[in-house]
Design a protein around this motif. Sequence first.
Motif, PDB file in Angstrom:
ATOM      1  N   LYS A 241       0.816  -0.967  -0.016  1.00 18.75           N
ATOM      2  CA  LYS A 241      -0.126   0.121  -0.018  1.00 18.75           C
ATOM      3  C   LYS A 241       0.868   1.392   0.017  1.00 18.75           C
ATOM      4  CE  LYS A 241      -3.857   2.272   2.684  1.00 18.75           C
ATOM      5  NZ  LYS A 241      -4.667   1.859   4.238  1.00 18.75           N
ATOM      6  N   ILE A 242       0.657   2.413  -0.789  1.00 16.51           N
ATOM      7  CA  ILE A 242       1.132   3.546  -1.382  1.00 16.51           C
ATOM      8  C   ILE A 242       0.235   4.200  -0.748  1.00 16.51           C
ATOM      9  CG2 ILE A 242       2.775   5.483  -2.689  1.00 16.51           C
ATOM     10  CD1 ILE A 242       3.384   3.099  -4.307  1.00 16.51           C
ATOM     11  N   THR A 243       0.568   5.122   0.099  1.00 19.13           N
ATOM     12  CA  THR A 243      -0.380   6.133   0.839  1.00 19.13           C
ATOM     13  C   THR A 243       0.399   7.444   0.088  1.00 19.13           C
ATOM     14  OG1 THR A 243       1.105   6.133   2.983  1.00 19.13           O
ATOM     15  CG2 THR A 243      -0.680   4.877   3.210  1.00 19.13           C
ATOM     16  N   LEU A 244      -0.911   8.417   0.240  1.00 12.38           N
ATOM     17  CA  LEU A 244      -0.288  10.180  -0.456  1.00 12.38           C
ATOM     18  C   LEU A 244       0.439  10.803   0.567  1.00 12.38           C
ATOM     19  CD1 LEU A 244      -3.401  10.732  -2.417  1.00 12.38           C
ATOM     20  CD2 LEU A 244      -1.793   9.573  -2.973  1.00 12.38           C
ATOM     21  N   GLN A 245       1.807  11.196   0.443  1.00  9.87           N
ATOM     22  CA  GLN A 245       1.707  12.021   0.924  1.00  9.87           C
ATOM     23  C   GLN A 245       1.196  13.917   0.346  1.00  9.87           C
ATOM     24  OE1 GLN A 245       4.864  12.554   3.122  1.00  9.87           O
ATOM     25  NE2 GLN A 245       5.292  10.469   3.018  1.00  9.87           N
ATOM     26  N   ASN A 246       1.430  14.615   1.069  1.00 13.19           N
ATOM     27  CA  ASN A 246      -0.126  15.660   1.188  1.00 13.19           C
ATOM     28  C   ASN A 246       0.187  16.814  -0.171  1.00 13.19           C
ATOM     29  OD1 ASN A 246      -2.300  17.388   2.516  1.00 13.19           O
ATOM     30  ND2 ASN A 246      -1.286  19.118   2.510  1.00 13.19           N
ATOM     31  N   THR A 247       1.783  16.723  -0.491  1.00 14.70           N
ATOM     32  CA  THR A 247       2.106  16.889  -2.001  1.00 14.70           C
ATOM     33  C   THR A 247       1.509  16.585  -3.051  1.00 14.70           C
ATOM     34  OG1 THR A 247       4.224  16.081  -1.190  1.00 14.70           O
ATOM     35  CG2 THR A 247       4.333  18.557  -0.626  1.00 14.70           C
ATOM     36  N   THR A 248       1.594  17.679  -4.141  1.00 15.82           N
ATOM     37  CA  THR A 248       1.364  16.936  -5.855  1.00 15.82           C
ATOM     38  C   THR A 248       2.592  15.578  -5.880  1.00 15.82           C
ATOM     39  OG1 THR A 248       0.698  19.263  -5.925  1.00 15.82           O
ATOM     40  CG2 THR A 248       1.450  17.364  -8.225  1.00 15.82           C
ATOM     41  N   GLN A 249       3.672  15.910  -5.860  1.00 19.24           N
ATOM     42  CA  GLN A 249       5.214  14.693  -6.138  1.00 19.24           C
ATOM     43  C   GLN A 249       5.050  14.387  -4.888  1.00 19.24           C
ATOM     44  OE1 GLN A 249       5.968  13.800  -8.970  1.00 19.24           O
ATOM     45  NE2 GLN A 249       6.084  15.786  -9.924  1.00 19.24           N
ATOM     46  N   GLN A 250       5.135  12.611  -5.117  1.00 18.66           N
ATOM     47  CA  GLN A 250       4.847  11.628  -4.209  1.00 18.66           C
ATOM     48  C   GLN A 250       6.243  10.887  -4.254  1.00 18.66           C
ATOM     49  OE1 GLN A 250       1.844  10.942  -2.188  1.00 18.66           O
ATOM     50  NE2 GLN A 250       1.758  12.997  -3.395  1.00 18.66           N
ATOM     51  N   PRO A 251       6.193  11.292  -2.765  1.00 21.27           N
ATOM     52  CA  PRO A 251       8.471  10.797  -2.825  1.00 21.27           C
ATOM     53  C   PRO A 251       8.962   9.385  -3.616  1.00 21.27           C
ATOM     54  CG  PRO A 251       7.833  11.289  -0.679  1.00 21.27           C
ATOM     55  CD  PRO A 251       6.286  11.469  -1.468  1.00 21.27           C
ATOM     56  N   LEU A 252       8.174   8.109  -4.050  1.00 25.22           N
ATOM     57  CA  LEU A 252       8.782   7.111  -4.746  1.00 25.22           C
ATOM     58  C   LEU A 252       7.921   7.684  -5.621  1.00 25.22           C
ATOM     59  CD1 LEU A 252       6.545   4.465  -2.240  1.00 25.22           C
ATOM     60  CD2 LEU A 252       8.888   4.966  -2.158  1.00 25.22           C
ATOM     61  N   LEU A 253       7.400   8.758  -6.745  1.00 23.87           N
ATOM     62  CA  LEU A 253       7.624   8.422  -8.374  1.00 23.87           C
ATOM     63  C   LEU A 253       9.027   9.103  -8.744  1.00 23.87           C
ATOM     64  CD1 LEU A 253       5.002  11.000  -8.887  1.00 23.87           C
ATOM     65  CD2 LEU A 253       5.400   8.713  -9.102  1.00 23.87           C
ATOM     66  N   GLN A 254      10.059   9.032  -7.083  1.00 21.88           N
ATOM     67  CA  GLN A 254      11.859   9.146  -7.681  1.00 21.88           C
ATOM     68  C   GLN A 254      12.790   7.725  -8.432  1.00 21.88           C
ATOM     69  OE1 GLN A 254      14.265  12.052  -5.902  1.00 21.88           O
ATOM     70  NE2 GLN A 254      15.097   9.574  -4.572  1.00 21.88           N
ATOM     71  N   SER A 255      11.350   6.930  -7.783  1.00 22.98           N
ATOM     72  CA  SER A 255      12.338   5.555  -7.536  1.00 22.98           C
ATOM     73  C   SER A 255      11.515   4.604  -8.687  1.00 22.98           C
ATOM     74  CB  SER A 255      13.349   4.854  -6.630  1.00 22.98           C
ATOM     75  OG  SER A 255      13.230   5.892  -5.519  1.00 22.98           O
ATOM     76  N   LEU A 256      10.381   4.488  -8.880  1.00 21.25           N
ATOM     77  CA  LEU A 256       9.393   3.305  -9.431  1.00 21.25           C
ATOM     78  C   LEU A 256       9.523   3.628 -10.841  1.00 21.25           C
ATOM     79  CD1 LEU A 256       5.741   4.459  -7.363  1.00 21.25           C
ATOM     80  CD2 LEU A 256       7.085   2.009  -7.062  1.00 21.25           C
ATOM     81  N   GLU A 257       9.654   2.165 -11.341  1.00 22.23           N
ATOM     82  CA  GLU A 257      10.258   2.041 -12.839  1.00 22.23           C
ATOM     83  C   GLU A 257       9.206   2.061 -13.605  1.00 22.23           C
ATOM     84  OE1 GLU A 257      13.200  -1.868 -12.891  1.00 22.23           O
ATOM     85  OE2 GLU A 257      14.582  -0.109 -10.995  1.00 22.23           O
ATOM     86  N   ASN A 258       8.143   1.715 -13.009  1.00 24.72           N
ATOM     87  CA  ASN A 258       6.845   1.230 -14.168  1.00 24.72           C
ATOM     88  C   ASN A 258       6.326   2.503 -13.978  1.00 24.72           C
ATOM     89  OD1 ASN A 258       3.796   0.393 -14.285  1.00 24.72           O
ATOM     90  ND2 ASN A 258       4.195  -1.380 -13.378  1.00 24.72           N
ATOM     91  N   ARG A 259       6.531   2.371 -15.496  1.00 24.23           N
ATOM     92  CA  ARG A 259       5.848   3.946 -15.728  1.00 24.23           C
ATOM     93  C   ARG A 259       4.147   3.881 -15.757  1.00 24.23           C
ATOM     94  NH1 ARG A 259       5.008   7.407 -20.889  1.00 24.23           N
ATOM     95  NH2 ARG A 259       4.639   9.397 -19.997  1.00 24.23           N
ATOM     96  N   ASP A 260       3.539   2.918 -15.436  1.00 27.12           N
ATOM     97  CA  ASP A 260       2.358   3.121 -15.325  1.00 27.12           C
ATOM     98  C   ASP A 260       1.992   2.952 -14.204  1.00 27.12           C
ATOM     99  OD1 ASP A 260       1.557   1.961 -18.166  1.00 27.12           O
ATOM    100  OD2 ASP A 260       1.359   0.412 -18.180  1.00 27.12           O
TER     101      ASP A 260
END
Length: 703
Positions: A241-260
């Motif tokens: 489960k990936i919970t949402l941070q309050n900002t638009t960009q989410q921290p894990l977007l920096q690392s996730l390889e799966n574009r979908d």
Amino acid sequence: MKKNPLFLILITGLSVSACNNQSAGTNASADLQNNPLMEESTLPYSTPDFSKIKDEHFKPAFIEAMRQQTEAINEITSNSEEPTFDNTVLAIEKSGVLLERVSNPFYALTGANTNDELEEIQEFLAPKLSAHYDAIYLNDTLFQRLKTLYTKRSELGLDQESLKLLENYYEDFEIAGANLSASDKEKLKEINAKEATLTTKFNQTLLAANNAGAIIIKDKAELAGLSESEISALKDSSNWKITLQNTTQQPLLQSLENRDLREKLFKASWNRADGSKNDTRATIIELAELRAQKAKLLGFSNYAEWSLQKTMAKTPAHVMNLFDGLIPAATAKARNESTVIQAMIKQSGEDFDLEPWDWNFYAEKVRKAKFDLDENQIKPYFELKTVLEKGVFFAAEKLYGITFKQRTDIPTYHDDVLVYEVFEENGEPLGLFYGDFFARESKRGGAWMSNLVTQSKLFNKKPVIYNVCNFTKPSEGEPALLTYDDVVTMFHEFGHALHGFFADQMYPSLSGTSVARDFVEFPSQFNENWALYPDVLKNYAKHYKTGEQISQTLIDKIENAGTFNQGYALTEYLAAADLDMQWHMIPADLKITDANQFEKDALHKTKLDVVHAVSPRYRSTYFSHIFGSGYSAGYYSYLWTEMLDHDAYNWFENNGGLTRENGQRFRDMVLSRGNTLDLEEMYKTWRGSEPKIEPLLKARGLN
């Protein structure tokens, strides 16, 4: 940030105010027996005893606290003697002791560890508290007593702080609408009550939206790019489960390889409060229009004009001029960065146009290629407690001489909360510090500081201060490893704490962080500078397994990457700050039919939409700073104070850096002064000159 309720309603327009509660107080009297909130805590520093405080204690305690303050105000206004500082100003200052004692733990809980019962109480209280404070600040008899004193203030022989308290109250009453006619005061009371209710509704809806927007992953393979510890921390029953941070960009977007999955996560963030049962669009439109009506009633063209009266910026024009000077350079740099990132996409063998959910992932690749810096290389050197004790606390000790000792005997509101006692250099007790660092569903997003007990000589109180963050909690037995951004957040929030700990005021309403919004972020942002200071960094950046000190090679990489991606970072911030100003510069006769279109038009108007892949740091629908907290028409203040922060650090660099002498001078002339002096003059006296913008531009890589 900590602000007492009086300050919130007057300065920020966030009404958290009151009512006529005499009958309610009688009905609640039975609930006051054995209520721990009714008596001062016997714990050290009078800190709230969370082992005794129950949710059901708050409602009757609030009702009684409002009743007692109303009674105290009535005694002032019925006094037949001529107004004096003691029987009017000081009496007002003393009138809300119980209300603050009840409010501080309540808002700590509703922000950091709420539940359904607390939310119901918060919803119940919002209009009542609004009415209560309106009854005080729109009380003409009370205002006339203040006005009498204010008119002859130069003849009263008051000391500097007492004079400032009188002036502060008089100005606050004026700003709150004390000069309005009786009929207009009634209209204002209705607006304030409604605004308070809507603000509470926004916060509660957004918390639900954040929780509902979480992404569930059933196939571990989709999480490629994350470390095993990161994946383990996401484990939720049989899924992840990936919970949402309050900002638009989410921290894990920096690392996730799966574009979908990146696209899915970004859109979940972007649309969290838009079109679902947790839709905030109607609420923010109503809030913006209501605030515009309030401003008109008070004689201003828009809400921002009214709200900025007691700030350093003073007017919306000054804020927009600051933006105008930065937007072209920021967007030009962001456009160049997007070109480089698009090239990295192609170099990676991909063929698609850069989208917002791609930016951080490929920007990280560019950073690795350009600076040979991998976030996963440095995280093992940033273990949370080591960063706190050997970094944040260490820097404070070197600058200000204060020391820290962990306390495990103080009850807290959650098991994750750490408590430290803080001591002066000579061993004298200074206060208590609470650190609440991990995200959870009962906590709102973001990071903040506030007080459980406010410093004041009047009540012989030393400060009890807490910092709240939303770092990812590791799985059982794993270390809490931070990103460098997380490290900076810890230094930032503790900068607020230092501002509160070093408060040295007689009166609580002038104490510590009770200053203008566009100054209050200065001590916190300034404190960020010590995160990379060589002596500090080498003391805390040690590998959690081996104890090995971070290498100079990695330090150089972090420093060299300091201006990387700053076009993006500044543009996303400016976009959010601009949205804030435009929502609060609407005239009272404007009717907004579509929040999304308003947002789109606002960004286009100021050319902050010219780089497609750069989204606002906060979208309007989840912009809790301005619709759920005290930063309406005030989000610009982070940038305003960043100018002060870099200018101040430039002074330190030119005068020997991290020394006790420099720290003591900064403490004596800035951090300890609270709201007792004109803030611009205070800064200039310490600095020796007006602040300059060049250090900011250099730090951002814009010159």
